[in-house]
Design a protein around this motif. Structure first.
Motif, PDB file in Angstrom:
ATOM      1  N   VAL A 140       0.855  -1.185   0.000  1.00  0.00           N
ATOM      2  CA  VAL A 140       0.000   0.000   0.000  1.00  0.00           C
ATOM      3  C   VAL A 140       0.892   1.236   0.000  1.00  0.00           C
ATOM      4  N   VAL A 141       0.712   2.057  -1.049  1.00  0.00           N
ATOM      5  CA  VAL A 141       1.528   3.259  -1.208  1.00  0.00           C
ATOM      6  C   VAL A 141       0.602   4.468  -1.207  1.00  0.00           C
ATOM      7  N   ILE A 142       0.890   5.434  -0.321  1.00  0.00           N
ATOM      8  CA  ILE A 142       0.107   6.672  -0.293  1.00  0.00           C
ATOM      9  C   ILE A 142       1.030   7.832  -0.630  1.00  0.00           C
ATOM     10  N   LEU A 143       0.719   8.543  -1.699  1.00  0.00           N
ATOM     11  CA  LEU A 143       1.532   9.675  -2.133  1.00  0.00           C
ATOM     12  C   LEU A 143       0.683  10.926  -2.041  1.00  0.00           C
ATOM     13  N   TYR A 144       1.181  11.909  -1.277  1.00  0.00           N
ATOM     14  CA  TYR A 144       0.377  13.108  -1.048  1.00  0.00           C
ATOM     15  C   TYR A 144       1.204  14.355  -1.309  1.00  0.00           C
ATOM     16  N   GLY A 145       0.577  15.315  -2.014  1.00  0.00           N
ATOM     17  CA  GLY A 145       1.267  16.572  -2.276  1.00  0.00           C
ATOM     18  C   GLY A 145       0.467  17.752  -1.756  1.00  0.00           C
ATOM     19  N   ALA A 146       1.177  18.750  -1.221  1.00  0.00           N
ATOM     20  CA  ALA A 146       0.528  19.980  -0.762  1.00  0.00           C
ATOM     21  C   ALA A 146       1.373  21.156  -1.241  1.00  0.00           C
ATOM     22  N   ARG A 147       0.762  22.356  -1.201  1.00  0.00           N
ATOM     23  CA  ARG A 147       1.506  23.523  -1.688  1.00  0.00           C
ATOM     24  C   ARG A 147       2.714  23.812  -0.786  1.00  0.00           C
ATOM     25  N   ARG A 162       2.407   7.282   8.474  1.00  0.00           N
ATOM     26  CA  ARG A 162       3.790   7.206   8.020  1.00  0.00           C
ATOM     27  C   ARG A 162       4.660   6.423   9.005  1.00  0.00           C
ATOM     28  N   SER A 163       4.220   6.383  10.269  1.00  0.00           N
ATOM     29  CA  SER A 163       5.009   5.657  11.273  1.00  0.00           C
ATOM     30  C   SER A 163       4.756   4.151  11.195  1.00  0.00           C
ATOM     31  N   ARG A 164       3.739   3.743  10.419  1.00  0.00           N
ATOM     32  CA  ARG A 164       3.467   2.304  10.292  1.00  0.00           C
ATOM     33  C   ARG A 164       4.496   1.656   9.374  1.00  0.00           C
ATOM     34  N   LEU A 165       4.774   0.389   9.631  1.00  0.00           N
ATOM     35  CA  LEU A 165       5.767  -0.294   8.816  1.00  0.00           C
ATOM     36  C   LEU A 165       5.128  -1.093   7.684  1.00  0.00           C
ATOM     37  N   ASP A 166       3.783  -1.066   7.621  1.00  0.00           N
ATOM     38  CA  ASP A 166       3.125  -1.823   6.549  1.00  0.00           C
ATOM     39  C   ASP A 166       2.466  -0.918   5.507  1.00  0.00           C
ATOM     40  N   ILE A 167       2.757   0.386   5.548  1.00  0.00           N
ATOM     41  CA  ILE A 167       2.290   1.313   4.514  1.00  0.00           C
ATOM     42  C   ILE A 167       3.454   2.215   4.132  1.00  0.00           C
ATOM     43  N   ASP A 168       3.524   2.486   2.829  1.00  0.00           N
ATOM     44  CA  ASP A 168       4.564   3.378   2.326  1.00  0.00           C
ATOM     45  C   ASP A 168       3.922   4.738   2.096  1.00  0.00           C
ATOM     46  N   VAL A 169       4.245   5.702   2.939  1.00  0.00           N
ATOM     47  CA  VAL A 169       3.628   7.031   2.827  1.00  0.00           C
ATOM     48  C   VAL A 169       4.699   8.045   2.452  1.00  0.00           C
ATOM     49  N   GLU A 170       4.461   8.784   1.383  1.00  0.00           N
ATOM     50  CA  GLU A 170       5.383   9.849   0.994  1.00  0.00           C
ATOM     51  C   GLU A 170       4.617  11.151   0.809  1.00  0.00           C
ATOM     52  N   VAL A 171       5.188  12.214   1.336  1.00  0.00           N
ATOM     53  CA  VAL A 171       4.550  13.523   1.232  1.00  0.00           C
ATOM     54  C   VAL A 171       5.515  14.472   0.532  1.00  0.00           C
ATOM     55  N   THR A 172       4.992  15.294  -0.336  1.00  0.00           N
ATOM     56  CA  THR A 172       5.837  16.286  -1.001  1.00  0.00           C
ATOM     57  C   THR A 172       5.145  17.640  -0.958  1.00  0.00           C
ATOM     58  N   VAL A 173       5.924  18.708  -1.023  1.00  0.00           N
ATOM     59  CA  VAL A 173       5.343  20.055  -1.076  1.00  0.00           C
ATOM     60  C   VAL A 173       5.906  20.778  -2.291  1.00  0.00           C
ATOM     61  N   ASP A 174       5.114  21.710  -2.807  1.00  0.00           N
ATOM     62  CA  ASP A 174       5.584  22.504  -3.944  1.00  0.00           C
ATOM     63  C   ASP A 174       6.696  23.457  -3.496  1.00  0.00           C
ATOM     64  N   ARG A 175       6.508  23.964  -2.263  1.00  0.00           N
ATOM     65  CA  ARG A 175       7.435  24.983  -1.778  1.00  0.00           C
ATOM     66  C   ARG A 175       7.725  24.688  -0.313  1.00  0.00           C
ATOM     67  N   ALA A 176       9.001  24.450   0.016  1.00  0.00           N
ATOM     68  CA  ALA A 176       9.370  24.133   1.401  1.00  0.00           C
ATOM     69  C   ALA A 176       9.408  25.393   2.241  1.00  0.00           C
ATOM     70  N   THR A 177       8.879  25.305   3.447  1.00  0.00           N
ATOM     71  CA  THR A 177       8.981  26.422   4.398  1.00  0.00           C
ATOM     72  C   THR A 177       9.402  25.838   5.738  1.00  0.00           C
ATOM     73  N   GLY A 178       9.854  26.697   6.648  1.00  0.00           N
ATOM     74  CA  GLY A 178      10.161  26.294   8.020  1.00  0.00           C
ATOM     75  C   GLY A 178      11.162  25.161   8.070  1.00  0.00           C
ATOM     76  N   HIS A 179      10.847  24.132   8.877  1.00  0.00           N
ATOM     77  CA  HIS A 179      11.782  23.037   9.082  1.00  0.00           C
ATOM     78  C   HIS A 179      11.487  21.851   8.188  1.00  0.00           C
ATOM     79  N   TRP A 180      10.869  22.064   7.074  1.00  0.00           N
ATOM     80  CA  TRP A 180      10.489  20.957   6.192  1.00  0.00           C
ATOM     81  C   TRP A 180      11.707  20.141   5.780  1.00  0.00           C
ATOM     82  N   ALA A 181      11.644  18.837   6.052  1.00  0.00           N
ATOM     83  CA  ALA A 181      12.787  17.975   5.755  1.00  0.00           C
ATOM     84  C   ALA A 181      12.442  16.928   4.696  1.00  0.00           C
ATOM     85  N   GLY A 182      11.267  17.102   4.092  1.00  0.00           N
ATOM     86  CA  GLY A 182      10.807  16.068   3.165  1.00  0.00           C
ATOM     87  C   GLY A 182      11.002  16.435   1.709  1.00  0.00           C
TER      88      GLY A 182
END
Lengths: 275, 372
Positions: A140-147, A162-182
């Protein structure tokens, strides 16, 4: 004969601000104590007294029919009025309407969920269903994007998934702000990471049409065929039952033939401008 | 197969005076009788209290963007169809859906159904086909509109076959006329070529049969039947317009084509065609409140795919270009309607041709597409 145009009163149980322009209502029926059953991907018509009615997808857990959950952005007269509702107020509900995500058809397959912005709201019920029945699915792969990181909907919940070990969760942003490490970039880029068997994958995609178009392309590039890709379409709706004509998309009434379509069924019309 | 009911074999002739008796009888049965009458220079469908209000000796001269009434002869049904269609009564232009009353933090939502029993006098075969199309939209699907269903079920239909089509008519090519085969309680064919009008009457239902029994009539002879057949066959032959076959495929083949920009250059987006069309069913809703805000009403109103707001979603309208809106109208009417309801959305009544201010002719446009 039941008139499908007449709303039933529901009580606002809780309201929650999700983002700067996005909020969630938790509702429960007033008259009948019957639980509200729905399938992941379906929507309701929400009526605000004297203001109007809008179609909003259901974003709660289909396994918990005791509460009806709607997350929406405040973008117009009706949704603005909806945000002003307080606990204890009354709202009119018609539904549930429309087709649902293929959570049963996808059993035994890998599942890829690709969504952006508020598009996560209509897909959350499918995610709940899949997590509850995790054993029935492959990867199970969940891909999510936000501005920006500030625009990530249901952030704490995504972090839990995302903390589960049986789902692959990836998040992306168009523009990083603050402490974004993803990830930074559009969500379609994440599709090429793989993590699923394209010939055994069911993909569920929800977002603006332009985003879905590139998602389909990215999924095709990975080898996922159009008859394994599902998208949720949006059109103007006044009735939700096929009477008003507004939601027509080619031969389909988005209200009853959709909103969830298998992509190959609408592929041709999807690429026609201003349909 | 169920055997044909005996009344279906009834063929009788009545004279024009019996129409007055028919109207009185229907009114006595509790029907509001609606039929053709002259108002504002057009033949409209309005409540009738007697046959004297029918447009006797009035004929309509129609063409693209043109409609005139003329005095001619003594026939009661020498006209065809005007700007009104029966949807005005079965699915009214403005309809109150419900009233919402706010009491403190509670809402009481009450359905407002206005149920009328109508008898329609002078329903043309194309319009019977149109009503049957609306049955598919509003009554026979997954969801049913209770107001439409109730009015439709109650409606008593007196059809009038068309012995004189207008220049804009093309029902023969849509297989909807000029003779009604079924879908009526009574069907009339007017004989007006030999003095005072007479009517051949066919019966389509038991209640039609019971209503006919109260009228003075004589059995129809072989010559009456032949006379009607000849008149209706001539009417079919006299139609100069026709819908080309293969139009649905032609539209699918031209979804992105410069043609739509060209036609959009002529169309003024007035929505007349959709208002007069007997099958166009699109609606919007309007919410109104009293001054206190405690009593709110939700109204359903006819809408048109030619309005730019029609396709509005957050961010803007989907069909911003006039060409996209024209394509939506024509594709739906002649093409996707088949997928949705297993029938064309066009019945060949020609109203959209007549009432288009710039005279756009759907049969000509269809021909352009099938040739291209």
């Amino acid at each position: 004969m039941n008139d499908p145009m007449i709303p039933a009163p529901f009580r606002v149980k809780r309201t929650r601000k999700e983002l700067e322009d996005t909020f969630t209502l938790e509702l429960a029926p007033i008259r009948n104590s019957r639980p509200f059953h729905f399938s992941a991907g379906q929507f309701n018509m929400l009526y605000v007294h004297g203001v109007g009615e809008v179609p909003i997808s259901i974003s709660g857990d289909p396994g918990d029919p005791s509460v009806l959950v709607h997350t929406t952005r405040s973008v117009g007269t009706v949704t603005d009025a909806m945000w002003k509702l307080k606990q204890g107020d009354t709202i009119g509900i018609r539904g549930p309407f429309g087709t649902s995500w293929p959570v049963v058809e996808a059993e035994g397959s890998d599942v890829v969920i690709v969504t952006g912005g508020i598009g996560l709201a209509p897909l959350r019920p499918a995610i709940y269903h899949i997590i509850t029945n995790r054993k029935r699915y492959g990867n199970v792969v969940i891909l999510y994007g936000a501005r920006t990181p500030e625009d990530i909907l249901y952030r704490r919940e995504i972090e839990r998934w995302r903390s589960r070990l049986d789902i692959d969760v990836e998040v992306t942003v168009d523009r990083a702000t603050g402490h974004w490490a993803g990830n930074v970039g559009v969500v379609t880029k994440l599709v090429s990471r793989g993590g699923f068997d394209p010939s055994q994958t069911v993909a569920m995609v929800c977002g603006p049409e332009i985003m879905m178009r590139y998602c389909v392309q990215a999924l095709n590039d990975q080898g996922v065929a159009n008859d394994r890709i599902y998208v949720s379409m949006e059109r103007n709706m006044k009735c939700a039952v096929g009477f008003c004509g507004h939601c027509q998309f080619g031969q389909a009434f988005v209200c009853k033939d959709g909103p969830v379509f298998r992509f190959d069924a609408i592929e041709r019309d999807f690429y026609v401008r201003e349909l | 197969m169920t055997p044909t009911p005996e009344y279906r074999k009834t063929r009788v002739v009545i004279d024009a005076a019996q129409l007055d008796v028919l109207i009185a009888n229907l009114r006595a049965q509790g029907y509001e009788v609606i039929g053709p009458t002259v108002a504002d220079g057009a033949i409209v469908y309005a409540p009738l209290s007697g046959a004297g209000e029918l447009p006797a000796g009035v004929t309509d001269v129609q063409g693209p963007g043109s409609y005139r009434l003329e005095k001619n002869g003594t026939a009661l049904f020498a006209h065809v169809v005007g700007p009104h269609a029966w949807k005005r009564y079965l699915y009214p232009p403005e309809q109150l859906l419900f009233r919402s009353v706010r009491q403190g933090r509670n809402l009481r939502i009450n359905e407002e159904l206005e149920l009328k029993r109508y008898a329609f006098l002078g329903v043309r075969p194309c319009d019977i086909a149109a009503i049957r199309i609306h049955d598919k939209v509003f009554a026979d699907g997954e969801y049913a509109d209770p107001g439409y269903s109730a009015r439709r079920q109650a409606a008593f239909i007196v059809a009038v076959n068309c012995t004189r089509p207008a220049a804009t008519c093309f029902c023969a090519s849509m297989n909807t006329g000029p003779r009604a085969r079924d879908g009526f309680d009574l069907a009339l064919t007017e004989f007006s070529d030999r003095g005072a009008p007479e009517f051949l009457v066919e019966v389509g239902s038991a209640r039609g049969s019971q209503t006919l029994a109260k009228l003075k009539h004589r059995p129809a002879g072989e010559d009456d039947l032949k006379r009607a057949d000849a008149l209706l066959a001539a009417a079919a032959r006299s139609m100069s317009r026709s819908m080309p076959s293969g139009i649905a495929d032609a539209i699918e083949d031209h979804l992105e084509d410069a043609y739509w920009d060209k036609i959009a250059g002529r169309c003024i987006n007035c929505a007349n065609c959709t208002m007069v069309c007997p099958t166009c069913f699109c609606t919007t809703v309007e919410d109104v409140t009293d001054l206190s805000g405690d009593i709110a009403e939700r109204w359903r109103k006819w809408d048109s795919c030619f309005n730019i707001d029609f396709s509005y979603i957050h961010g803007g309208s989907v069909r911003r270009e006039a060409s996209s809106r024209f394509r939506q109208w024509m594709r739906h009417k002649l093409d996707t309607w088949h997928d949705q309801f297993a029938t064309s959305g066009c019945v060949g009544c020609g109203r959209c041709i007549t009432w288009c201010p710039v005279g756009i002719d759907i049969t000509e446009e269809a021909r352009t597409l099938t040739k291209g």
